[in-house]
Design an enzyme around this catalytic site. Structure first.
Site, PDB file in Angstrom:
ATOM      1  N   SER A 279       0.861  -1.190   0.000  1.00 43.41           N
ATOM      2  CA  SER A 279       0.000   0.000   0.000  1.00 43.41           C
ATOM      3  C   SER A 279       0.893   1.235   0.000  1.00 43.41           C
ATOM      4  O   SER A 279       2.041   1.169   0.441  1.00 43.41           O
ATOM      5  CB  SER A 279      -0.894   0.007   1.231  1.00 43.41           C
ATOM      6  OG  SER A 279      -0.096   0.118   2.391  1.00 43.41           O
ATOM      7  N   ASP A 280       0.393   2.345  -0.496  1.00 45.98           N
ATOM      8  CA  ASP A 280       1.195   3.577  -0.500  1.00 45.98           C
ATOM      9  C   ASP A 280       1.178   4.195   0.899  1.00 45.98           C
ATOM     10  O   ASP A 280       0.396   3.798   1.771  1.00 45.98           O
ATOM     11  CB  ASP A 280       0.675   4.559  -1.565  1.00 45.98           C
ATOM     12  CG  ASP A 280       1.737   5.597  -1.945  1.00 45.98           C
ATOM     13  OD1 ASP A 280       2.774   5.683  -1.261  1.00 45.98           O
ATOM     14  OD2 ASP A 280       1.525   6.348  -2.927  1.00 45.98           O
ATOM     15  N   HIS A 281       2.032   5.180   1.067  1.00 42.77           N
ATOM     16  CA  HIS A 281       2.293   5.830   2.350  1.00 42.77           C
ATOM     17  C   HIS A 281       0.999   6.248   3.065  1.00 42.77           C
ATOM     18  O   HIS A 281       0.296   7.139   2.609  1.00 42.77           O
ATOM     19  CB  HIS A 281       3.137   7.072   2.048  1.00 42.77           C
ATOM     20  CG  HIS A 281       3.981   7.511   3.165  1.00 42.77           C
ATOM     21  ND1 HIS A 281       3.477   8.188   4.236  1.00 42.77           N
ATOM     22  CD2 HIS A 281       5.302   7.370   3.385  1.00 42.77           C
ATOM     23  CE1 HIS A 281       4.458   8.468   5.069  1.00 42.77           C
ATOM     24  NE2 HIS A 281       5.578   7.969   4.583  1.00 42.77           N
TER      25      HIS A 281
END
Ligand code: BGC
Length: 758
Positions: A279-281
């Site tokens: 998942s992104d930040h």
């Protein structure tokens, strides 16, 4: 014959080598089964956590969590001694599982290459490969083993700041660049010391956010997704990319991070992706804001169920995953599946055998950033190939080296800006500015004079935005008219003016969307004043996105798109200005005439009332206050010489398993050696669904001496004629196809063939 025998043995030996290096699947399975059987649920969840040092998470805390087996990977820390200590501590954890050591290596590492939009502008597979290979080489030398690249989001809206990170508007060009990045960074044998695992991102459709506004929603038909926007991710995965980063946005109403259809049905089931999904930040907790999770615990459940394996910088996995399993909301098998993906990748990377690969705790910071670790020659070569010549009235360029040159503008001597965004491991003090590059290239540096000319903008708010975390953009306190007067004085004493204008690097970044793509008023005033001197005016653009420049195009005698070219940018610009390199770059994205045209791209669908149709009066698809055409089309770029291209087809008919050879005859009709990129486009004229007026399906570079002729061949294969039909099947349909070959996407030079049904 001899050649064939040698080739046979080389292939055999290489296949043997690959086979020997490829992990034995049974051994691997047994190793991982055994490991999983020894791990507590907390340790399994630990493998699903990517963490960076910062904020509350001090280095000491991180080290302790690593030793407790609660962290699977570290990112955005490139201080090698730190990485060594982290890996040491991971080996003290109960199951001694080595860490992923990751970093954003977007366009170079220690040596910064042009921003990716610039790399794409080379339209040169060797240059793209060089940038990717050097980046991986430098990153692995720093002990890193995984990166969050390539970014292959198709971008057709230059209001979005992250267009600078991608390879432009076209599925084929973007796919080619993405594929090359994966192949050159990750290597076929993952345990190779120079191999860096790639993470194709942002899956999916981040580049299509509504109105180009950062983090906004994406809404798109499935046909357009599969036909265009999903293609580059798929190609990167087919090329072997072992990790995928998920986009921050909603796709047709469902956030990608919680999108089961996208992450499981498409990615895992249809595409058979067997790597890790990251998942992104902070994206997991953002599921609450998206309105698909009631609280953090719910967000964790939604993400895992959708198909996320690893969470990037979200503290919630550790907090809630064991609890969710205990409560029976999730099964331990769901955690095992995600953990297995991570362990398999670490196994294939050879980390269990050599966790400290490339790490050298003795390397001190000074040595780490030393100039002799850079690849300047490679960076200069790629940078000069990225430059696009947009205008050259009366052959003003190239300049003679004995002319008096006025180098002017807020970007002419900025070391930080030329590196561009996402250049965290680069050092501005090692970069060459245009002023430095020009001074070095001329016979007598005293012939070069410089003036700052104007601030990038008059708007104090913009400077606040740009300098929020660190001072990156200079603001000169002098009155604007004083700075212009100084620039005009310098210009008047010179033979030619070269003005460096455009954007600060921070204006073309994550979270840097714009609604107005014209130059800031301060720069417009400067250009007007320089133009009024009557001196020949070269406008050198530095920017990370297409800008709207109709006025500047009129004012300039010559115009160069130089993007943000990286460490060797100034030298590369000098190479082109003085003709030591004949520009060969082509635009990877259309440059709109005005913001109202956006999205403007070359591969649009025809309408029932095409623009330019005769006898239809005003009822055609058009604007009454603007042309439809962009200022500069996709694929466009001039040279200091001229080329002619004509072409023929080997046949006007193609059987379903046949092929057609396209032969393009290229002639350099000018008196300078140069490189032309020959572009091949196809149009499926009649099909069960409307097809684009043109689609890029091939390109090749050819170098020709003055007045030399050469030939470029392409092969049109049945696979290239396939599309998603009215029933969403991927097929080709018999009928007429137009073939276009030329030097940019506006080429009208056309031949036709028919695809037969048997
Ligand atoms: C960006 C990603 C990047 C990540 C880690 C996020 O804000 O969207 O592209 O890889 O940060 O730095």
């Amino acid at each position: 014959m001899m050649k064939k025998i040698v080739l046979f043995w080389v292939t055999l030996l290489f296949t043997g080598y690959l086979f020997a290096q490829t992990p034995n699947n049974e051994e691997k399975k047994a190793f991982i089964d055994d490991l999983l059987s020894k791990m507590t649920i907390k340790e399994k969840v630990g493998q699903l956590r990517l963490v960076s040092v910062g904020g509350n998470l001090t280095l000491d805390k991180v080290l302790d969590q690593i030793e407790a087996g609660e962290i699977g990977g570290i990112f955005n820390t490139v201080v090698e001694p730190d990485l060594t200590y982290m890996q040491d501590r991971a080996l003290k954890a109960p199951n001694k599982i080595p860490l992923f050591l990751g970093f954003d290596i977007i366009h170079g590492h220690r040596t910064v290459f042009p921003i990716n939009l610039g790399i794409a502008a080379t339209w040169d597979r060797d240059a793209i490969a060089k940038a990717a290979e050097v980046s991986a080489d430098e990153a692995t030398s720093d002990g890193l083993n995984i990166t969050w690249a390539p970014m292959v989001d198709i971008t057709r809206d230059p209001r979005w700041g992250r267009v600078s990170e991608g390879f432009g508007e076209d599925p084929y060009l973007t796919s080619e660049a993405g594929r090359i990045f994966v192949e050159r960074m990750q290597k076929q044998v993952l345990s190779d010391k120079k191999s860096l695992v790639t993470t194709v991102k942002h899956f999916a459709l981040y580049g299509a956010v509504e109105a180009g506004r950062e983090y906004n929603t994406t809404d798109m038909s499935e046909r357009k997704m599969f036909q265009e926007y999903l293609v580059p991710y798929k190609k990167a995965i087919d090329a072997g990319s072992r990790a995928v980063m998920v986009s921050l946005v909603s796709i047709n109403g469902i956030p990608a991070t919680g999108n089961h259809w996208l992450l499981t049905e498409v990615l895992r089931n249809q595409w058979h992706f067997d790597g890790v999904v990251i998942s992104d930040h902070g994206a997991i907790r953002e599921l609450i804001n998206h309105g698909v999770a009631s609280d953090a615990k719910d967000a964790v459940k939604v993400a895992i169920k959708a198909g996320i394996d690893i969470s990037m910088n979200d503290e919630y996995f550790l907090k809630f995953l064991p609890e969710l399993v205990n409560e029976g909301v999730l099964t331990e098998d769901q955690i095992n599946d995600a953990c297995r993906h991570v362990l398999e990748l670490k196994y294939d990377m050879g980390l269990f055998n050599d966790p400290h690969r490339n790490l050298d705790p003795k390397l001190d910071i000074e040595t780490m950033f030393a100039d002799n670790r850079l690849h300047r020659e490679e960076a200069r070569d790629v940078a000069r190939r990225s430059i696009v010549l947009l205008k050259n009235k009366d052959h003003l360029l190239p300049l003679a080296k004995n002319k008096k040159i006025a180098v002017i503008g807020p970007l002419a001597d900025s070391k930080r800006d030329i590196l561009g965004s996402w250049s965290g491991a680069g050092r501005a003090n090692l970069a060459v500015t245009p002023l430095e590059g020009i001074k070095k290239a001329v016979k007598n540096p005293n012939l070069v004079s410089y003036a700052f000319g104007a601030n990038l903008s008059d708007d104090p708010q913009l400077f606040k935005f740009l300098n929020l975390y660190e001072i990156t953009t200079k603001y000169d306190e002098r009155p604007a008219d004083k700075m212009i007067a100084e620039a005009v004085k310098v210009a008047k004493k010179s033979d030619v003016v070269v003005a460096f204008i455009g954007e600060a690097e921070g204006m073309a970044h994550e979270s840097s969307s714009r609604t107005d793509l014209s130059l800031q008023a301060s720069q417009k005033r400067l250009i007007k004043a320089l133009k009024a001197t009557g001196k020949p005016l070269v406008l050198a653009l530095m920017n990370g996105r297409p800008l709207t420049l109709p006025e500047e195009y009129q004012q300039a005698d010559a115009m160069l798109e130089t993007w943000f070219l990286g460490t060797e940018g100034g030298n590369a610009i000098a190479d082109v200005l003085f003709g030591d390199y004949n520009p060969s770059g082509k635009l990877p994205m259309s440059f709109p005439m005005n913001v109202g045209q956006i999205p403007v791209y070359y591969s649009y669908l025809n309408t029932g009332r095409p623009h330019g149709t005769e006898n239809m009066g005003k009822y055609t698809t058009s604007y009454f206050d603007s042309p439809n055409e962009p200022l500069f089309p996709f694929g466009f770029g001039l040279s200091y010489t001229d080329f002619t291209i004509d072409f023929s087809l080997s046949s006007n008919e193609m059987t379903p398993d046949g092929q057609i050879v396209v032969t393009a005859n290229v002639e350099n009709t000018g008196d300078k050696a140069g490189t032309e990129t020959v572009q091949l486009y196809l149009q499926d004229v009649t099909a069960s669904v409307s097809r684009p007026v043109k689609e890029l399906v091939g390109f090749e570079n050819i170098n020709l001496k003055p007045h030399e002729k050469g030939e470029v061949k392409f092969v049109i294969k049945p696979e290239m004629l396939k599309f998603w039909n009215d029933k969403m099947q991927y097929v080709s349909e018999p009928g007429k196809f137009n073939v276009y070959v030329g030097s940019d996407s506006t080429t009208k030079d056309k031949q036709t063939f028919t695809l037969l049904d048997k």
